[in-house]
Structures are given as structure tokens and as C-alpha cells.
Design a protein around this motif. Structure first.
Motif, PDB file in Angstrom:
ATOM      1  N   LEU A  84       8.987  -9.149  -2.247  1.00  0.00           N
ATOM      2  CA  LEU A  84       7.733  -8.735  -1.621  1.00  0.00           C
ATOM      3  C   LEU A  84       6.913  -7.876  -2.570  1.00  0.00           C
ATOM      4  N   ALA A  85       7.552  -6.926  -3.240  1.00  0.00           N
ATOM      5  CA  ALA A  85       6.842  -6.070  -4.179  1.00  0.00           C
ATOM      6  C   ALA A  85       6.225  -6.893  -5.299  1.00  0.00           C
ATOM      7  N   GLN A  86       6.959  -7.830  -5.830  1.00  0.00           N
ATOM      8  CA  GLN A  86       6.458  -8.648  -6.925  1.00  0.00           C
ATOM      9  C   GLN A  86       5.255  -9.477  -6.493  1.00  0.00           C
ATOM     10  N   SER A  87       5.345 -10.105  -5.331  1.00  0.00           N
ATOM     11  CA  SER A  87       4.262 -10.981  -4.894  1.00  0.00           C
ATOM     12  C   SER A  87       3.001 -10.202  -4.560  1.00  0.00           C
ATOM     13  N   MET A  88       3.151  -8.933  -4.186  1.00  0.00           N
ATOM     14  CA  MET A  88       1.991  -8.120  -3.828  1.00  0.00           C
ATOM     15  C   MET A  88       1.491  -7.272  -4.992  1.00  0.00           C
ATOM     16  N   GLY A  89       2.060  -7.459  -6.165  1.00  0.00           N
ATOM     17  CA  GLY A  89       1.580  -6.734  -7.329  1.00  0.00           C
ATOM     18  C   GLY A  89       1.940  -5.271  -7.344  1.00  0.00           C
ATOM     19  N   ILE A  90       2.992  -4.896  -6.645  1.00  0.00           N
ATOM     20  CA  ILE A  90       3.444  -3.504  -6.621  1.00  0.00           C
ATOM     21  C   ILE A  90       4.697  -3.406  -7.471  1.00  0.00           C
ATOM     22  N   ASP A  91       4.729  -2.412  -8.363  1.00  0.00           N
ATOM     23  CA  ASP A  91       5.870  -2.289  -9.269  1.00  0.00           C
ATOM     24  C   ASP A  91       7.172  -2.102  -8.506  1.00  0.00           C
ATOM     25  N   SER A  92       7.136  -1.327  -7.457  1.00  0.00           N
ATOM     26  CA  SER A  92       8.345  -1.094  -6.669  1.00  0.00           C
ATOM     27  C   SER A  92       7.949  -0.673  -5.265  1.00  0.00           C
ATOM     28  N   LEU A  93       8.819  -0.981  -4.336  1.00  0.00           N
ATOM     29  CA  LEU A  93       8.634  -0.545  -2.959  1.00  0.00           C
ATOM     30  C   LEU A  93       9.721   0.450  -2.612  1.00  0.00           C
ATOM     31  N   ASP A  94       9.395   1.379  -1.750  1.00  0.00           N
ATOM     32  CA  ASP A  94      10.390   2.340  -1.303  1.00  0.00           C
ATOM     33  C   ASP A  94      10.149   2.634   0.167  1.00  0.00           C
ATOM     34  N   ILE A  96       8.271   4.630   1.594  1.00  0.00           N
ATOM     35  CA  ILE A  96       6.921   5.101   1.916  1.00  0.00           C
ATOM     36  C   ILE A  96       5.953   3.926   1.807  1.00  0.00           C
ATOM     37  N   PRO A  97       5.120   3.679   2.813  1.00  0.00           N
ATOM     38  CA  PRO A  97       4.157   2.572   2.725  1.00  0.00           C
ATOM     39  C   PRO A  97       3.213   2.748   1.529  1.00  0.00           C
ATOM     40  N   ARG A  98       3.031   1.663   0.748  1.00  0.00           N
ATOM     41  CA  ARG A  98       2.161   1.685  -0.419  1.00  0.00           C
ATOM     42  C   ARG A  98       0.975   0.743  -0.196  1.00  0.00           C
ATOM     43  N   ARG A  99      -0.223   1.181  -0.566  1.00  0.00           N
ATOM     44  CA  ARG A  99      -1.432   0.377  -0.407  1.00  0.00           C
ATOM     45  C   ARG A  99      -1.402  -0.794  -1.389  1.00  0.00           C
ATOM     46  N   VAL A 100      -1.713  -1.981  -0.914  1.00  0.00           N
ATOM     47  CA  VAL A 100      -1.759  -3.185  -1.746  1.00  0.00           C
ATOM     48  C   VAL A 100      -3.217  -3.441  -2.113  1.00  0.00           C
ATOM     49  N   SER A 101      -3.499  -3.553  -3.397  1.00  0.00           N
ATOM     50  CA  SER A 101      -4.856  -3.833  -3.848  1.00  0.00           C
ATOM     51  C   SER A 101      -5.084  -5.333  -3.919  1.00  0.00           C
ATOM     52  N   GLY A 102      -6.362  -5.731  -3.982  1.00  0.00           N
ATOM     53  CA  GLY A 102      -6.679  -7.143  -4.120  1.00  0.00           C
ATOM     54  C   GLY A 102      -6.905  -7.869  -2.817  1.00  0.00           C
ATOM     55  N   ILE A 103      -7.001  -7.137  -1.713  1.00  0.00           N
ATOM     56  CA  ILE A 103      -7.275  -7.767  -0.424  1.00  0.00           C
ATOM     57  C   ILE A 103      -8.761  -8.116  -0.355  1.00  0.00           C
ATOM     58  N   ASP A 104      -9.057  -9.403  -0.133  1.00  0.00           N
ATOM     59  CA  ASP A 104     -10.430  -9.898  -0.161  1.00  0.00           C
ATOM     60  C   ASP A 104     -10.945 -10.169   1.251  1.00  0.00           C
ATOM     61  N   GLY A 105     -12.215 -10.524   1.308  1.00  0.00           N
ATOM     62  CA  GLY A 105     -12.817 -10.895   2.589  1.00  0.00           C
ATOM     63  C   GLY A 105     -13.937  -9.947   2.965  1.00  0.00           C
ATOM     64  N   GLU A 106     -14.954 -10.485   3.646  1.00  0.00           N
ATOM     65  CA  GLU A 106     -16.103  -9.673   4.044  1.00  0.00           C
ATOM     66  C   GLU A 106     -15.708  -8.560   5.003  1.00  0.00           C
ATOM     67  N   SER A 107     -14.795  -8.866   5.902  1.00  0.00           N
ATOM     68  CA  SER A 107     -14.367  -7.863   6.885  1.00  0.00           C
ATOM     69  C   SER A 107     -12.917  -7.446   6.638  1.00  0.00           C
ATOM     70  N   ALA A 108     -12.562  -7.400   5.358  1.00  0.00           N
ATOM     71  CA  ALA A 108     -11.164  -7.123   5.016  1.00  0.00           C
ATOM     72  C   ALA A 108     -10.731  -5.750   5.516  1.00  0.00           C
ATOM     73  N   GLY A 109      -9.501  -5.695   5.993  1.00  0.00           N
ATOM     74  CA  GLY A 109      -8.920  -4.437   6.417  1.00  0.00           C
ATOM     75  C   GLY A 109      -8.096  -3.836   5.295  1.00  0.00           C
ATOM     76  N   GLU A 110      -6.901  -3.385   5.629  1.00  0.00           N
ATOM     77  CA  GLU A 110      -6.012  -2.783   4.633  1.00  0.00           C
ATOM     78  C   GLU A 110      -4.622  -3.391   4.773  1.00  0.00           C
ATOM     79  N   LEU A 111      -3.923  -3.423   3.654  1.00  0.00           N
ATOM     80  CA  LEU A 111      -2.537  -3.894   3.653  1.00  0.00           C
ATOM     81  C   LEU A 111      -1.676  -2.866   2.946  1.00  0.00           C
ATOM     82  N   HIS A 112      -0.629  -2.440   3.638  1.00  0.00           N
ATOM     83  CA  HIS A 112       0.375  -1.563   3.048  1.00  0.00           C
ATOM     84  C   HIS A 112       1.722  -2.275   3.126  1.00  0.00           C
TER      85      HIS A 112
END
Length: 471
Positions: A84-94, A96-112
Motif C-alpha cells: 500500500l505504501a509503495q503504490s501510494m508513493g509513501i516511503d513508509s507507513l506506520d 499514524i495516518p499519512r497524507r497521500v499526495s497526487g489526488i486529482d479531481g475538481e472536487s477532490a477530497g483527501e486521502l490518508h
């Protein structure tokens, strides 16, 4: 034959019988994952299923799609492979929720995204419900360290603890849970109860009994009890192990009831209307049998089931050519150009003896031959080919095309056999549970390793993209 094998055979027989009775029934309803993700009343989506069926990828893809459709999402994974960390471009997961960058869309929300740290979650519970001195005594206790790191059911219990914590924070409007990679999907529901029962005290009270009895009688009781329950472990650890348990129980005494209370509260949360279960499976007998068991268990526990995600479904763009016809054509091609010579050995026929090429050979020839070859090569500069003068090369090339075609036909026949087997397996599941909505995802040639791949999976989940020839 063992009892388990008998039960499996009986299940398969009943399933086959039900599938035979349901051949004329309508297909299973389609699962609309976009409607599920867009529903503001849905606050928790649990992806469950047996190990290795694609729960992690499904959870991550749903998280990306929900965030890009405007929701504030956190994905909780319990998969130790860290895909999951690799596919979301995060070096590591632990933990604590980490914000995922690169979420697109006109009404895009947030992904952690976060990965459950089983021991750290247990430590956090201790630190939150015990004063400093008592918490330190618990965390340093050898028995606690063994319990928190690997006791059967701890991972599933802590997953539910973390889910309860995330929901209580009310920071996200959608929580997607990737359940532990257990052999059985039912472990997610059963293990927390097992751990809760352990912490309720029967096992611990029995271990505490020798200390209350004291003296040789106590040690004799200890040896008998440990021999019964832990075998050589009690003989090796003996009194030290007992002292560790005593210290642990004394420090945790006021916390035992809290574990059960929180487990019950999270269990009720899973039963609430705002929760939706997605059972993930592959079109294989064992995986769909686990899925069927889980569907029945959810119904018995009154937990809301959204539907079935069928991963890695195979198909073919040439489904009109059946496996039987492909194999027959391959066998015919095998015989082309092979005759018995006077020396008693097999060899290629003379060019004059070749019959008109088969349609299959012509199709392959058309696919591999470049019509512009003569325009791109200087024919006059090429060296003379002595084999071409005798016709041997022409015969060899023609034979190679026939052999290649036969091989391709056999590969196609194998693919069509896989498609037919997967369809029969799915029909059995549908016969037993015609009310379960289904979406299926075509098998991909490689692994998903980035956000673009997760978006592609999300598109397939939304459209129920069966591969060609799969239905």
C-alpha cells in the motif's frame, strides 16, 4: 477421509447441486461501488476475504477513488507486505495516518493511509488507561511483550481497536479497512472474541492459582497446570514465568474489563448501518467457498454486506473459438508437413506436396509478416542464400508458422478452459447467494505499484469490467 474433508466434499456437492438448479436464473445483481463510496451515510468500508485475494489493492483503489470523488478518506491496512505504501508513493507507513499526495479531481477530497502497528497499538492502549508507573511496569513485563507481539488473535483485535480509535476521532468521513491476511476470512470476526475471553481471566486465573496456594502444593499445581496447557514452556520457564504473569495481571487488573467493553463497542460499530462489508475473492473454489462462509456469517451477525468483489477474472477476445475447436485445429496443424521417409525417419514434405495453408496458419502469417519489408531492405545487396535456391528454407519457415500457430491455439485452449472453470465456480457461488451484488475485475498483466494503477483498478471496480469472454 477426515471430518473436514467430508464437510468440504459435502459443501461442494451441495453447491454443485444448487448451481445446477440455478442455471436458468438471472445473473447476480451488479455492485455499484461508486454509489457506495458517494453515500455520505457510509462511514466505514471493510474489505475482507481469505489471504492473497487482493484485499489490500482493493482497499487502496477504493480509497483513491473515494478521495478523488470528494471524500476525506483514511485507509487502514494490516498487510505486512507494505504494498500500500509503495503504490501510494509513501516511503513508509506506520501507526499514524499519512497524507497521500497526487489526488486529482475538481472536487477532490483527501486521502490518508496508515499501517497497523500491532504492538504500538497495544502500547497506546496501556498508556491511555494506566498511570505512568503502572504503564511502565506493564510495557516492560516479559509476558506482556510476548502477548502484544504475537498472541493468536492480537492482530485482529488491535485492528478493531484502531478502527474504533479512528472512528472516535471523527476526523475522516470514510474509513476503509484492509483486514489482516488470515488464512480464513472469519478470523477477523472470531479472533477479537478469543483474545477478549483470554483477557477476561480463565487462563490467567488458573496461572494465578499456584501463587495463592503457595508452598510445594502450589508448585506441584503449577507443574500440572503448565504441563496441561503449555507443555515444555512451563517446565522451561517455571517460577519465573509465573512471576511475570503475576506482575502482568496485577498491573493490568483494572484494564481487563476495558478490553472486552471496547471490543463489544467496535463489534456494534461493525453492525451499524453506516458500515459496509465488501467480500473480496478470486474466481477459485477455495476463495469463493471462504467468501460464501463469510457472507453467511455476516448475515448471522446482522452485519451489512455491500457485495462481492471478484478479482483476477480471466477472459479472451477470441471467445468464439472454443477450447475444443482450438485443440482440434492444433492437432491438425501438428500433422502438416510430417511424413514417413523411406529411411524410416520423420521429415518435412517436399514443397510440391504442401496443401493450401490452413486458415489458422494464414492468420498467424498475416500477423507476423511485414508487407513493407521489401521496401526497407536493399535486396540487391543481400548475399545469395543457397538454401533458398533449393526451397528448404521456404519449407522450414512454413513449418515454423504452422508450429507457432499450433502453440498459440493450445494457449488459447488453456485460457478458454480457465475462463470456463472460473465461470462455473462463480455460478456455484451465485446459486447459493443470488442476492449478493457482484463486481469483477479483469486480471492484469502485472502488479499495481502507483496511483495510476490504483485508479485503473478503481475504474474496473466501478464498471464491473469483466474481461472479454468471461461472462
Amino acid at each position: 477421509m477426515t471430518q473436514g474433508t467430508d464437510a468440504d466434499a459435502a459443501t461442494d456437492t451441495a453447491t454443485d447441486s444448487a448451481a445446477g438448479r440455478a442455471t436458468a436464473t438471472a445473473p447476480a445483481p451488479a455492485l455499484d461501488t461508486d454509489a457506495l463510496l458517494d453515500d455520505p451515510g457510509i462511514r466505514i468500508v471493510v474489505c475482507c476475504g481469505s489471504g492473497g485475494v487482493g484485499k489490500t489493492t482493493t482497499a487502496a483503489a477504493l480509497g483513491v477513488r473515494a478521495a478523488e470523488r470528494g471524500r476525506k478518506v483514511v485507509v487502514l491496512t494490516i498487510d505486512p507486505a507494505r504494498r500500500l505504501a509503495q503504490s501510494m508513493g509513501i516511503d513508509s507507513l506506520d501507526n499514524i495516518p499519512r497524507r497521500v499526495s497526487g489526488i486529482d479531481g475538481e472536487s477532490a477530497g483527501e486521502l490518508h493511509a496508515m499501517m497497523l502497528d500491532m504492538k504500538r497499538t497495544f502500547d497506546e492502549i496501556v498508556e491511555a488507561h494506566a498511570d505512568g508507573e503502572r504503564a511502565r511496569a506493564i510495557l516492560e513485563n516479559p509476558f506482556y511483550q510476548s502477548l502484544s507481539a504475537g498472541f493468536a488473535g492480537t492482530q485482529e483485535y488491535m485492528a478493531m481497536e484502531k478502527l474504533g480509535q479512528l472512528r472516535a476521532r471523527n476526523e475522516w468521513d470514510l474509513i476503509i479497512v484492509d483486514t489482516p491476511p488470515s488464512r480464513s476470512a472469519l478470523d477477523f470476526l472470531d479472533a477479537p472474541k478469543r483474545l477478549g475471553s483470554f483477557l477476561d481471566g480463565k487462563f490467567i486465573k488458573l496461572l494465578m492459582a499456584p501463587a495463592k496456594m503457595g508452598g510445594r502444593a502450589g508448585m506441584k499445581f503449577l507443574n500440572v497446570g503448565m504441563s496441561m496447557m503449555t507443555g515444555t514452556l512451563g517446565k522451561l520457564l517455571g517460577g519465573q514465568f509465573l512471576r511475570d504473569v503475576q506482575t502482568f495481571v496485577a498491573a493490568m487488573d483494572t484494564m481487563f474489563g476495558g478490553f472486552r467493553t471496547r471490543a463489544d463497542a467496535t463489534y456494534k460499530l461493525l453492525q451499524a448501518p453506516g458500515t459496509a462489508f465488501l467480500v473480496v475473492a478470486t474466481p477459485e473454489r477455495d476463495a469463493l467457498r471462504e467468501a460464501a462462509y463469510f457472507v453467511e456469517r455476516l448475515a448471522a451477525e446482522e452485519m451489512p454486506l455491500a457485495g462481492l468483489v471478484l478479482n483476477r477474472v480471466h477472459g479472451s477476445d477470441a471467445a468464439r473459438l472454443s477450447a475444443e475447436r482450438a485443440l482440434a485445429a492444433a492437432e491438425n496443424l501438428d500433422g502438416v508437413g510430417i511424413v514417413d521417409q523411406t529411411a524410416g525417419k520423420a521429415g518435412l514434405r517436399d514443397p510440391d506436396d504442401w496443401s493450401v495453408a490452413s486458415p489458422e496458419a494464414e492468420a498467424v502469417t498475416a500477423a507476423v509478416t511485414d508487407p513493407d519489408l521489401s521496401e526497407r531492405e536493399d535486396i540487391e545487396d543481400r548475399e545469395p542464400d543457397p538454401e533458398a535456391a533449393t526451397g528448404t528454407r521456404t519449407v522450414t519457415e512454413a513449418a515454423s508458422v504452422e508450429q507457432l500457430t499450433a502453440g498459440l491455439l493450445r494457449l488459447h485452449a488453456e485460457r478458454m478452459q480457465v475462463v470456463a472453470r472460473e465461470q462455473r465456480t462463480r455460478d456455484r457461488f451465485t446459486a447459493l447467494h443470488p442476492e449478493v451484488a457482484v463486481t469483477q475485475v479483469a486480471a492484469l498483466p502485472g502488479d499495481v505499484h502507483d496511483l495510476a494503477g490504483l485508479r485503473a483498478i478503481g475504474d474496473r471496480l466501478a464498471t464491473g469490467s469483466a474481461p472479454a469472454g468471461a461472462a
